[in-house]
Design an enzyme around this catalytic site. Structure first.
Site, PDB file in Angstrom:
ATOM      1  N   GLU A 114       0.834  -1.213   0.000  1.00 34.70           N
ATOM      2  CA  GLU A 114       0.000   0.000   0.000  1.00 34.70           C
ATOM      3  C   GLU A 114       0.870   1.265   0.000  1.00 34.70           C
ATOM      4  OE1 GLU A 114      -1.492   1.758   3.518  1.00 34.70           O
ATOM      5  OE2 GLU A 114      -1.036   0.037   4.770  1.00 34.70           O
ATOM      6  N   LYS A 121      -3.401  -2.332  15.804  1.00 34.38           N
ATOM      7  CA  LYS A 121      -2.850  -1.491  16.865  1.00 34.38           C
ATOM      8  C   LYS A 121      -3.819  -1.341  18.007  1.00 34.38           C
ATOM      9  CE  LYS A 121      -1.538   1.639  14.007  1.00 34.38           C
ATOM     10  NZ  LYS A 121      -2.139   0.797  13.184  1.00 34.38           N
TER      11      LYS A 121
HETATM   12  N1  PSU Z   1      -1.901   1.448  10.482  1.00 38.40           N
HETATM   13  C1  PSU Z   1      -0.567   1.690  10.478  1.00 38.40           C
HETATM   14  N2  PSU Z   1      -0.029   2.430   9.499  1.00 38.40           N
HETATM   15  C2  PSU Z   1      -0.800   2.949   8.512  1.00 38.40           C
HETATM   16  C3  PSU Z   1      -2.209   2.683   8.511  1.00 38.40           C
HETATM   17  C4  PSU Z   1      -2.712   1.916   9.510  1.00 38.40           C
HETATM   18  O1  PSU Z   1       0.119   1.235  11.354  1.00 38.40           O
HETATM   19  O2  PSU Z   1      -0.267   3.636   7.636  1.00 38.40           O
HETATM   20  C5  PSU Z   1      -3.047   3.203   7.395  1.00 38.40           C
HETATM   21  C6  PSU Z   1      -3.400   2.069   6.410  1.00 38.40           C
HETATM   22  O3  PSU Z   1      -3.338   2.582   5.094  1.00 38.40           O
HETATM   23  C7  PSU Z   1      -4.832   1.730   6.771  1.00 38.40           C
HETATM   24  C8  PSU Z   1      -5.352   3.072   7.178  1.00 38.40           C
HETATM   25  O4  PSU Z   1      -5.563   1.163   5.721  1.00 38.40           O
HETATM   26  O5  PSU Z   1      -4.286   3.679   7.899  1.00 38.40           O
HETATM   27  C9  PSU Z   1      -6.595   3.005   8.021  1.00 38.40           C
HETATM   28  O6  PSU Z   1      -7.123   4.270   8.157  1.00 38.40           O
HETATM   29  P1  PSU Z   1      -8.576   4.482   8.768  1.00 38.40           P
HETATM   30  O7  PSU Z   1      -8.439   4.076  10.209  1.00 38.40           O
HETATM   31  O8  PSU Z   1      -8.858   5.931   8.561  1.00 38.40           O
HETATM   32  O9  PSU Z   1      -9.477   3.586   7.999  1.00 38.40           O
END
Ligand code: PSU
Ligand code: MN
Length: 310
Positions: free
Chosen positions: A30, A165
């Protein structure tokens, strides 16, 4: 008809195109992790090292983003550098943003949800990342549930992550995945790893100890026509795992400050990641980088097996 339409929007790098033509194992990566997940220049170095690790393990990396209105599958080093330097100025792009960005030629760094969707369009079944989004703590009031979970419910890609996390509610995240029929596999672990920590109090659905067995599960699921993703939880190596109390204290402090500042929606995850990195004096970033490499290795191994079994 569909395949012609697809060609109009997708753009493969030479390396990825060659892999598709020769039926070589691919691993998707990604780009939100580059723009929003880590600071420059660590983000660019990490992204390039991820690609190198995947190649060293016999597979072909396909880093995914939206550039100039194209769904790019495989990025040049210059394109990765561009995303890394631009950082949060690039739009964080999840499923809901894809059509708008393409139609309006807006560059986008793809989250897990958007990356899964584009990987599936390109026929890539394995995707390695750091952590997935999930059900946020307090979601019973905010309804903040990542689009990543819905994508896992419907898109046929196996995602390797270091669990979720603990800025998220791990228990509710697992409940959501269960409702949606997404199998959660622990690689050599019984518990869902908590990203910065190699263990948590929550159980995965199935423990599997070999990449070949995971590849067989992926193949079986899709042979049976069972739609949707598979979540493979790969614990951070023990030597890089952080102290639970230390990280939880930083997470709590970061969440409290975020609420005070009124940060919401898609800004939540990037804000928490960078705040936690500064509260832990960079230790969380070090751990984050180590776990991503670990996931790239496993992703490449699974993808290589997947091409061989029948
Ligand atoms: N967790 C991480 N690093 C990240 C992300 C999540 O440790 O960069 C990013 C990923 O791209 C994931 C996104 O898909 O955050 C999720 O965001 P949201 O919680 O807004 O859906
Ligand atoms: Mn959210």
């Amino acid at each position: 008809m569909w395949s012609k339409m697809k060609e109009k929007y997708l753009e493969y790098s030479k390396e990825v195109n060659n892999a598709i033509e020769n039926n070589l194992p691919l691993v998707a990566l990604e780009s939100t992790i580059i723009s929003h997940g880590m600071p420059y220049p660590e983000n660019v170095q990490t992204a390039l090292n991820c690609q190198r690790i995947i190649r060293e393990h016999g597979a072909v990396p396909a880093t995914i983003a939206i550039l100039n209105g194209k769904l790019k599958v495989g990025l040049s080093d210059e394109e990765i550098d561009f995303l890394g330097k631009a950082g949060v100025k690039i739009q964080k792009t999840s499923r809901r943003d894809i059509a708008y960005n393409v139609a309006n030629k807006i560059n986008g760094a793809t989250t897990v949800s958007a990356t899964m969707y584009i990987a599936a369009l390109a026929g890539i079944q394995v995707f390695a990342t750091g952590g997935i989004g999930g059900v946020h703590r307090g979601a019973e009031n905010t309804m903040d549930i990542s689009a990543d979970l819905e994508e896992l419910a419907m898109t046929d890609v196996a995602v390797i992550s270091a669990g979720a996390k603990s800025i998220l509610d791990l228990g509710l995240t697992l409940e959501y995945l269960e409702t949606k029929g997404v199998p959660v596999i622990g690689f050599k672990t019984e518990t869902l790893p908590a990203f910065y920590c190699d263990k948590s109090d929550f159980k995965v659905n199935f423990r599997i100890d070999s990449p070949l067995e995971i590849a067989r599960l992926i193949k079986t699921k899709y042979d049976l026509g069972l739609k949707g993703g598979i979540l493979i939880a790969n614990p951070v190596p023990a030597r890089n795992s952080m102290d639970k109390d230390l990280i939880n204290k930083a997470i709590q402090e970061a969440i409290a400050e975020m609420n005070q500042l009124g940060i919401k929606g898609k800004e939540t995850t990037p804000y928490l990641l960078s705040k936690i990195a500064s509260l832990t004096k960079g230790k969380s970033l070090e751990t984050n980088i180590a776990l991503v490499y670990n996931n790239c290795r496993l992703g490449a191994e699974i993808s290589v097996h997947l091409k061989k079994i029948r």
